[in-house]
Design a protein around this motif. Structure first.
Motif, PDB file in Angstrom:
ATOM      1  N   ASP A   1      16.871  -5.415  -0.652  1.00 20.96           N
ATOM      2  CA  ASP A   1      18.271  -5.853  -0.735  1.00 20.96           C
ATOM      3  C   ASP A   1      18.421  -7.370  -0.776  1.00 20.96           C
ATOM      4  O   ASP A   1      19.372  -7.933  -0.222  1.00 20.96           O
ATOM      5  CB  ASP A   1      19.087  -5.257   0.418  1.00 20.96           C
TER       6      ASP A   1
ATOM      7  N   ALA B   1      21.365 -12.472  -2.173  1.00 20.56           N
ATOM      8  CA  ALA B   1      22.166 -12.029  -1.024  1.00 20.56           C
ATOM      9  C   ALA B   1      22.202 -13.088   0.072  1.00 20.56           C
ATOM     10  O   ALA B   1      23.190 -13.214   0.791  1.00 20.56           O
ATOM     11  CB  ALA B   1      21.612 -10.711  -0.476  1.00 20.56           C
TER      12      ALA B   1
ATOM     13  N   VAL C   1      22.377  -8.971  -4.998  1.00 21.63           N
ATOM     14  CA  VAL C   1      23.516  -8.105  -5.264  1.00 21.63           C
ATOM     15  C   VAL C   1      23.662  -8.021  -6.784  1.00 21.63           C
ATOM     16  O   VAL C   1      23.747  -9.052  -7.458  1.00 21.63           O
ATOM     17  CB  VAL C   1      24.811  -8.649  -4.624  1.00 21.63           C
TER      18      VAL C   1
ATOM     19  N   GLU D   1      29.243  -2.760  -8.071  1.00 18.43           N
ATOM     20  CA  GLU D   1      28.154  -3.584  -7.551  1.00 18.43           C
ATOM     21  C   GLU D   1      27.450  -2.868  -6.424  1.00 18.43           C
ATOM     22  O   GLU D   1      28.009  -1.976  -5.778  1.00 18.43           O
ATOM     23  CB  GLU D   1      28.635  -4.963  -7.119  1.00 18.43           C
ATOM     24  N   ARG D   2      26.190  -3.271  -6.206  1.00 21.58           N
ATOM     25  CA  ARG D   2      25.390  -2.733  -5.111  1.00 21.58           C
ATOM     26  C   ARG D   2      24.247  -3.689  -4.829  1.00 21.58           C
ATOM     27  O   ARG D   2      23.944  -4.566  -5.640  1.00 21.58           O
ATOM     28  CB  ARG D   2      24.859  -1.346  -5.434  1.00 21.58           C
ATOM     29  N   LYS D   3      23.625  -3.508  -3.676  1.00 23.04           N
ATOM     30  CA  LYS D   3      22.445  -4.307  -3.338  1.00 23.04           C
ATOM     31  C   LYS D   3      21.276  -3.843  -4.186  1.00 23.04           C
ATOM     32  O   LYS D   3      21.256  -2.713  -4.680  1.00 23.04           O
ATOM     33  CB  LYS D   3      22.140  -4.200  -1.857  1.00 23.04           C
TER      34      LYS D   3
END
Length: 148
Positions: free
Chosen positions: A48, A97, A51, A62-64
């Motif tokens: 993670d 991130a 992003v 969106e997502r990690k």
């Protein structure tokens, strides 16, 4: 004789066949119209560490980036089912991130292709496109993406 023909016709109708030829038997697989972006989480650092944001026209998801030991991650942006064979703008933005530094900022145009998961004469009809998020090249073809 009449009873035998009636029995055969009834059996054929119940199994999806017609007396005059083979009927269409559709499965019930579902499919959405969408643009999918896949990537290797390891390409964007540790677990993670980034992003991933994908926008198609005015729709965004969106997502990690995912766990570095997972071979492939994906993000899908859903489109209207009746969108058709159009060309849509796709934007990829990958940010770190930890410090919000932009790692990738890329734009492409995607020509949606028609998909029939249950056969050409069966519903649903979906319109799709797919890309790979690459840290050096931005949005590329997903062909040849290795699971290693």
């Amino acid at each position: 004789m009449r009873r035998v023909l009636l029995t055969l016709a009834t059996a054929a109708a119940l199994t999806g066949c017609s007396v005059f030829g083979q009927g269409v038997s559709c499965t019930k697989a579902g499919m959405d119209s969408d643009v999918v972006v896949v990537w290797r989480p390891a390409d964007f650092g540790g677990t993670d560490a980034a992003v991933i944001r994908v926008c198609v026209e005015d729709r965004c998801e969106e997502r990690k980036s995912g766990a570095a030991d997972n071979p492939i991650a994906r993000l899908s942006v859903r489109l209207p089912d009746d969108i058709g064979a159009v060309t849509v703008p796709v934007r990829l933005k990958v940010t770190a991130a930890r410090d919000d530094r932009v790692v990738v900022d890329a734009d492409r145009r995607a020509r949606l292709t028609e998909q029939h998961p249950n056969g050409t004469s069966c519903a649903p009809v979906a319109w799709t496109a797919a890309f790979r998020a690459d840290p050096a090249k931005g949005l590329t073809s997903p062909e040849g993406l290795s699971l290693r």
